[in-house]
Design a protein around this motif. Structure first.
Motif, PDB file in Angstrom:
ATOM      1  N   GLN A 189       0.832  -1.208   0.000  1.00  0.00           N
ATOM      2  CA  GLN A 189       0.000   0.000   0.000  1.00  0.00           C
ATOM      3  C   GLN A 189       0.867   1.259   0.000  1.00  0.00           C
ATOM      4  N   GLU A 190       1.951   1.240  -0.766  1.00  0.00           N
ATOM      5  CA  GLU A 190       2.872   2.370  -0.779  1.00  0.00           C
ATOM      6  C   GLU A 190       2.197   3.672  -1.196  1.00  0.00           C
ATOM      7  N   ARG A 191       1.147   3.597  -2.010  1.00  0.00           N
ATOM      8  CA  ARG A 191       0.464   4.809  -2.470  1.00  0.00           C
ATOM      9  C   ARG A 191      -0.343   5.476  -1.359  1.00  0.00           C
ATOM     10  N   TYR A 192      -0.754   4.706  -0.371  1.00  0.00           N
ATOM     11  CA  TYR A 192      -1.703   5.218   0.613  1.00  0.00           C
ATOM     12  C   TYR A 192      -1.205   5.198   2.058  1.00  0.00           C
ATOM     13  N   VAL A 193      -0.148   4.438   2.338  1.00  0.00           N
ATOM     14  CA  VAL A 193       0.194   4.148   3.723  1.00  0.00           C
ATOM     15  C   VAL A 193       0.632   5.375   4.505  1.00  0.00           C
ATOM     16  N   GLN A 194       1.211   6.379   3.860  1.00  0.00           N
ATOM     17  CA  GLN A 194       1.632   7.569   4.596  1.00  0.00           C
ATOM     18  C   GLN A 194       0.445   8.255   5.259  1.00  0.00           C
ATOM     19  N   GLU A 195      -0.653   8.402   4.518  1.00  0.00           N
ATOM     20  CA  GLU A 195      -1.853   9.030   5.098  1.00  0.00           C
ATOM     21  C   GLU A 195      -2.394   8.198   6.252  1.00  0.00           C
ATOM     22  N   ILE A 216       2.131  -1.025  13.987  1.00  0.00           N
ATOM     23  CA  ILE A 216       2.049  -1.028  12.526  1.00  0.00           C
ATOM     24  C   ILE A 216       2.761  -2.279  12.034  1.00  0.00           C
ATOM     25  N   SER A 217       2.034  -3.144  11.358  1.00  0.00           N
ATOM     26  CA  SER A 217       2.609  -4.419  10.939  1.00  0.00           C
ATOM     27  C   SER A 217       2.402  -4.631   9.446  1.00  0.00           C
ATOM     28  N   ASP A 218       3.494  -4.924   8.757  1.00  0.00           N
ATOM     29  CA  ASP A 218       3.448  -5.132   7.306  1.00  0.00           C
ATOM     30  C   ASP A 218       3.585  -6.615   6.979  1.00  0.00           C
ATOM     31  N   ASP A 219       2.722  -7.098   6.104  1.00  0.00           N
ATOM     32  CA  ASP A 219       2.675  -8.522   5.773  1.00  0.00           C
ATOM     33  C   ASP A 219       3.538  -8.850   4.557  1.00  0.00           C
ATOM     34  N   ALA A 220       4.833  -8.533   4.672  1.00  0.00           N
ATOM     35  CA  ALA A 220       5.827  -8.851   3.630  1.00  0.00           C
ATOM     36  C   ALA A 220       5.482  -8.200   2.292  1.00  0.00           C
ATOM     37  N   SER A 221       5.284  -6.891   2.305  1.00  0.00           N
ATOM     38  CA  SER A 221       4.994  -6.163   1.066  1.00  0.00           C
ATOM     39  C   SER A 221       6.157  -6.271   0.091  1.00  0.00           C
ATOM     40  N   SER A 222       5.834  -6.320  -1.191  1.00  0.00           N
ATOM     41  CA  SER A 222       6.874  -6.375  -2.230  1.00  0.00           C
ATOM     42  C   SER A 222       7.205  -4.989  -2.770  1.00  0.00           C
ATOM     43  N   ASP A 223       6.494  -3.965  -2.322  1.00  0.00           N
ATOM     44  CA  ASP A 223       6.776  -2.597  -2.752  1.00  0.00           C
ATOM     45  C   ASP A 223       7.480  -1.846  -1.617  1.00  0.00           C
ATOM     46  N   ASP A 224       7.394  -0.522  -1.600  1.00  0.00           N
ATOM     47  CA  ASP A 224       8.109   0.288  -0.602  1.00  0.00           C
ATOM     48  C   ASP A 224       7.277   0.603   0.643  1.00  0.00           C
ATOM     49  N   THR A 225       6.219  -0.154   0.878  1.00  0.00           N
ATOM     50  CA  THR A 225       5.354   0.116   2.026  1.00  0.00           C
ATOM     51  C   THR A 225       6.130   0.151   3.338  1.00  0.00           C
ATOM     52  N   PHE A 226       6.921  -0.876   3.591  1.00  0.00           N
ATOM     53  CA  PHE A 226       7.615  -0.932   4.882  1.00  0.00           C
ATOM     54  C   PHE A 226       8.675   0.152   5.013  1.00  0.00           C
ATOM     55  N   GLU A 227       9.322   0.517   3.928  1.00  0.00           N
ATOM     56  CA  GLU A 227      10.319   1.584   3.989  1.00  0.00           C
ATOM     57  C   GLU A 227       9.666   2.910   4.374  1.00  0.00           C
ATOM     58  N   ILE A 228       8.469   3.155   3.864  1.00  0.00           N
ATOM     59  CA  ILE A 228       7.729   4.361   4.243  1.00  0.00           C
ATOM     60  C   ILE A 228       7.361   4.306   5.719  1.00  0.00           C
ATOM     61  N   ILE A 229       6.911   3.137   6.182  1.00  0.00           N
ATOM     62  CA  ILE A 229       6.583   2.955   7.600  1.00  0.00           C
ATOM     63  C   ILE A 229       7.795   3.261   8.468  1.00  0.00           C
ATOM     64  N   ARG A 230       8.937   2.731   8.092  1.00  0.00           N
ATOM     65  CA  ARG A 230      10.163   2.899   8.874  1.00  0.00           C
ATOM     66  C   ARG A 230      10.571   4.365   8.966  1.00  0.00           C
ATOM     67  N   LYS A 231      10.553   5.059   7.845  1.00  0.00           N
ATOM     68  CA  LYS A 231      10.967   6.462   7.828  1.00  0.00           C
ATOM     69  C   LYS A 231      10.033   7.337   8.655  1.00  0.00           C
ATOM     70  N   LEU A 232       8.734   7.134   8.503  1.00  0.00           N
ATOM     71  CA  LEU A 232       7.768   7.946   9.252  1.00  0.00           C
ATOM     72  C   LEU A 232       7.858   7.684  10.746  1.00  0.00           C
ATOM     73  N   THR A 233       8.093   6.431  11.124  1.00  0.00           N
ATOM     74  CA  THR A 233       8.192   6.099  12.539  1.00  0.00           C
ATOM     75  C   THR A 233       9.444   6.690  13.169  1.00  0.00           C
ATOM     76  N   LEU A 234      10.531   6.636  12.444  1.00  0.00           N
ATOM     77  CA  LEU A 234      11.781   7.197  12.966  1.00  0.00           C
ATOM     78  C   LEU A 234      11.688   8.702  13.187  1.00  0.00           C
ATOM     79  N   SER A 235      10.879   9.370  12.374  1.00  0.00           N
ATOM     80  CA  SER A 235      10.750  10.821  12.501  1.00  0.00           C
ATOM     81  C   SER A 235       9.617  11.242  13.444  1.00  0.00           C
ATOM     82  N   TYR A 236       8.894  10.274  13.992  1.00  0.00           N
ATOM     83  CA  TYR A 236       7.750  10.585  14.869  1.00  0.00           C
ATOM     84  C   TYR A 236       8.230  11.135  16.213  1.00  0.00           C
ATOM     85  N   LYS A 237       7.646  12.249  16.652  1.00  0.00           N
ATOM     86  CA  LYS A 237       8.044  12.906  17.893  1.00  0.00           C
ATOM     87  C   LYS A 237       6.894  12.991  18.894  1.00  0.00           C
TER      88      LYS A 237
END
Length: 357
Positions: free
Chosen positions: A31-37, A54-75
């Protein structure tokens, strides 16, 4: 692909805070197109104390990378945990795995392509405070398309509908030929005690909302509906409900959706029987039997629809047998499909005979 767990921030909880703990579970897959929202909506929840998983079920696209970046920047103040499966588990097994990691008294469910309103969790827990017998709370949804434009609003119940041990009987009577009203998963929250029993949920179950709604009913727990729209539910070709939309291969998608529902209802039947056998049921045995009878008849009806759509055996006598389970509009559609099938079959037979002469 390694399983990853990351805690972004641990909230400092005041021990004098008597508010119920909540786990906000966000499941993702391709869900790389929508997961940020979806993630930003989770982070914006105004309820506390709350953990976000937030749990990703082995996505083949960049979904988890987006999850990782947003979580690391969460304050923010919420506790955040992210997970990534080594292989794709499917909805039932994935949900079961994540539920084992939750600690909340209530579990708020969310998908990686939907958007929760910031006050969603607060509204849910306010409803829980008004009804201590609640096993589920779900709300109206605003339907959006793949680019976020509003399609319409979906209201699954009217007038703050509440299913209780006694009004399940009313629901069976009001909807005499259909399943009782059940929660919509994208907008639902569940009591921990409800979803954690009987090994959580079967691995092969695709419709967790239907499954847990019937478990609530069997336990005598209330299903509460909130009139406000608390979720923007996105409809697109890749989500499960997209199978039944008008597309080129409409019949195959509809059959697929029907079969998912059939398998879920079979899991539901097993779950209700287990609850009754263990003496955990919170409703009258006669009402339990009525629920089981309604489930079994619905399975037969859905199997019949799959036969019509998939070229299996059919007859007008079957149509008449199930006619009381359809609205007039639905019955007309079924009859037309039967006529088309009959004409197509006869035409094919005629062509074959002429070619063999």
């Amino acid at each position: 692909m390694q399983e990853t767990t990351s805690i972004a921030h641990m909230e400092k909880t005041d021990m004098r805070n008597e508010r119920a703990n909540v786990s906000y579970v966000l499941l993702t897959y391709n869900q790389e197109r929508y997961v940020q929202e979806a993630i930003e909506a989770a982070f914006s929840q105004t309820y506390s104390p709350m953990e976000i998983i937030i749990s990703d079920d082995a996505s083949s696209d960049d979904t988890f990378e987006i999850i990782r970046k947003l979580t690391l920047s969460y304050k923010g103040n919420h506790k955040v945990v992210i997970l990534q499966n080594q292989s794709n588990l499917g909805l039932g097994a994935h949900l079961k795995k994540v539920l084992k990691m939750t600690s909340g008294d209530w579990i708020v469910m969310a998908a990686g392509d939907d958007i929760s309103m910031p006050h969603r969790t607060v509204a849910i827990m306010d409803a829980v405070q008004k009804n201590r017998n609640a096993g589920c709370v779900w709300s109206k949804q605003t339907i959006i398309d793949s680019i976020g434009l509003i399609v319409n609003q979906q209201n699954d119940a009217v007038g703050g509908f509440v299913v209780t041990g006694s009004s399940i009987d009313d629901s069976l009577n009001v909807r005499p030929k259909r399943l009782p009203i059940h929660a919509t998963g994208c907008a639902a929250a569940w009591l921990r005690d409800v979803i954690m029993m009987n090994d959580y949920i079967p691995d092969g179950c695709w419709c967790e909302d239907l499954f847990y709604s019937f478990r609530c009913m069997a336990l005598g727990r209330d299903l509460m509906h909130i009139e406000d729209s608390l979720v923007k539910y996105r409809r697109h070709d890749d989500n499960i409900s997209g199978f039944c939309r008008e597309t080129v291969d409409e019949a195959n998608k509809t059959i697929r959706l029907r079969k998912h529902t059939i398998s879920t209802l079979q899991f539901v039947e097993e779950d209700i029987l287990m609850i009754a056998y263990n003496g955990d049921s919170g409703i009258d045995p006669a009402l339990t039997q009525r629920l089981l009878d309604r489930i079994r008849m619905t399975v037969l009806k859905l199997e019949f629809e799959c036969d019509i759509l998939g070229g299996g055996p059919y007859s007008f006598s079957k149509v008449l047998y199930f006619s009381e389970y359809y609205s007039r509009k639905e019955l007309i559609v079924v009859m037309i499909r039967c006529v088309i099938k009959q004409v197509t079959m006869r035409f094919t037979q005629t062509i074959a005979i002429l070619l063999n002469r």
